[in-house]
Structures are given as structure tokens and as C-alpha cells.
Motif scaffolding. Sequence first.
Motif, PDB file in Angstrom:
ATOM      1  N   ASP A  53      -6.709 -14.242  -0.788  1.00 25.24           N
ATOM      2  CA  ASP A  53      -6.131 -13.629   0.415  1.00 25.24           C
ATOM      3  C   ASP A  53      -6.922 -12.388   0.828  1.00 25.24           C
ATOM      4  OD1 ASP A  53      -4.166 -15.577   0.426  1.00 25.24           O
ATOM      5  OD2 ASP A  53      -2.589 -14.250  -0.374  1.00 25.24           O
ATOM      6  N   GLY A  57      -8.980 -11.801   4.219  1.00 23.04           N
ATOM      7  CA  GLY A  57      -8.668 -10.644   5.064  1.00 23.04           C
ATOM      8  C   GLY A  57      -9.896  -9.802   5.360  1.00 23.04           C
ATOM      9  N   ARG A 104      -6.536  -1.615   5.593  1.00 22.05           N
ATOM     10  CA  ARG A 104      -5.550  -2.388   6.372  1.00 22.05           C
ATOM     11  C   ARG A 104      -5.594  -3.862   5.992  1.00 22.05           C
ATOM     12  NH1 ARG A 104      -6.730   1.221  10.665  1.00 22.05           N
ATOM     13  NH2 ARG A 104      -8.286  -0.162  11.531  1.00 22.05           N
ATOM     14  N   ALA A 105      -6.805  -4.408   5.812  1.00 21.11           N
ATOM     15  CA  ALA A 105      -6.930  -5.822   5.423  1.00 21.11           C
ATOM     16  C   ALA A 105      -6.305  -6.049   4.045  1.00 21.11           C
ATOM     17  CB  ALA A 105      -8.403  -6.241   5.425  1.00 21.11           C
ATOM     18  N   GLN A 108      -2.518  -6.012   4.423  1.00 16.18           N
ATOM     19  CA  GLN A 108      -2.053  -7.271   5.003  1.00 16.18           C
ATOM     20  C   GLN A 108      -2.082  -8.401   3.982  1.00 16.18           C
ATOM     21  OE1 GLN A 108      -4.523  -7.670   8.498  1.00 16.18           O
ATOM     22  NE2 GLN A 108      -3.190  -6.354   9.715  1.00 16.18           N
ATOM     23  N   ALA A 109      -2.930  -8.268   2.959  1.00  8.71           N
ATOM     24  CA  ALA A 109      -2.995  -9.276   1.890  1.00  8.71           C
ATOM     25  C   ALA A 109      -1.976  -8.993   0.787  1.00  8.71           C
ATOM     26  CB  ALA A 109      -4.404  -9.325   1.301  1.00  8.71           C
TER      27      ALA A 109
END
Length: 179
Positions: A53, A57, A104-105, A108-109
Motif C-alpha cells: 500500500d 501510495g 501524506r501518502a 493514506q496507506a
Amino acid sequence: MHRLFAAIRPPADIRARLLLLMGGVPGARWQEDDQLHLTLRFIGEVDRHRANDIADGLAAVRFAPFTIALRGVGTFDRRGVVDTIWAGVEPHDPLAHLHRKIDRACVQAGLPAESRAFLPHITLARLSRPAPGIDVFLALQAGLFSPPFVVEGFTLFESTLGRSGARYAPVADYPASGG
């Protein structure tokens, strides 16, 4: 489990410049060429699903190439005892911007947001106890600088800890994309 981090690998000539200045601090464990990097986000231990993930991302992170250079040296300490010697990197703004996008990535993961302040640097040495010579090293290398170099991407690395220190293996490369 996979121990991951996202980082910029400096070009060979910049790494060679750093390797030449290492020494003069008894007890310091100086980094080897394949260990020199600028961490953008330490991710830590994650399972294979979360690692996938995160990799996916990071592929969505967009940024334009930018230029940085080595500037000065410094230390980090733990409870007042120096445990890391590093080379500074400037300018900070494009690095901080990329750090925030990568963070941020990661969030989000499913990871928590980075809680430590981001100070762009390249670790030169680690110390496990107080060492003489740090002040002399810092004074001698205070004027460290390099020609500017272009950051054209970053890499997701896996870190494996062993008796002789950490070994880093690239997992995926993420090129700059224009913004």
C-alpha cells in the motif's frame, strides 16, 4: 515484516566528497558509500500488505525536479550525548515540500503522521558513547559545501539490521514528474 524508509540517494561525486571527510572521531561508526542517503520519511516495520500500500501510495507523489547542495555539518544527541554526526543540505523548502507529500501518502496507506521535526541531512556517523574529537571534526568541516545537484527522484528502501550495521536495499524508485 519490512523495515522501510523513503530517501534521496546523492550522486556518486557527492557521496565521494562525504567519504573523504569521514574520520578523526574515535569510536564513530562512519557510514559506507551504500549507506549514504537523505531520509525523507522513516516508515518503520510494516507487513507485506501495508508495504505494498505504501509503495502504491508513493507512486502517486508528484513533484518537479529541484536542486540542493551540501552545506555544513552538525550533530544530533540523545539525552545530551551526541549519537549522530551529519552533513547538512540546503535549501530546505523543496525537501520539506516533498517530505510532506510523502508523509501524506504514508498516512493514506494507514500509517500515523510523522511526529518528528524534519531536518534534511545525510548521516555520516553514529556513536554509541561519548567520543573525543567531535568538536574538532565539526570545526574542521563547518564550511562543508558541494556543487548543487538535481534531485530527480526518490527511492523506497528496505533496511536490514545486522551485526555490522544496517544494510539498505532499494525496493522502488519514484522519478520526479513535473509537480
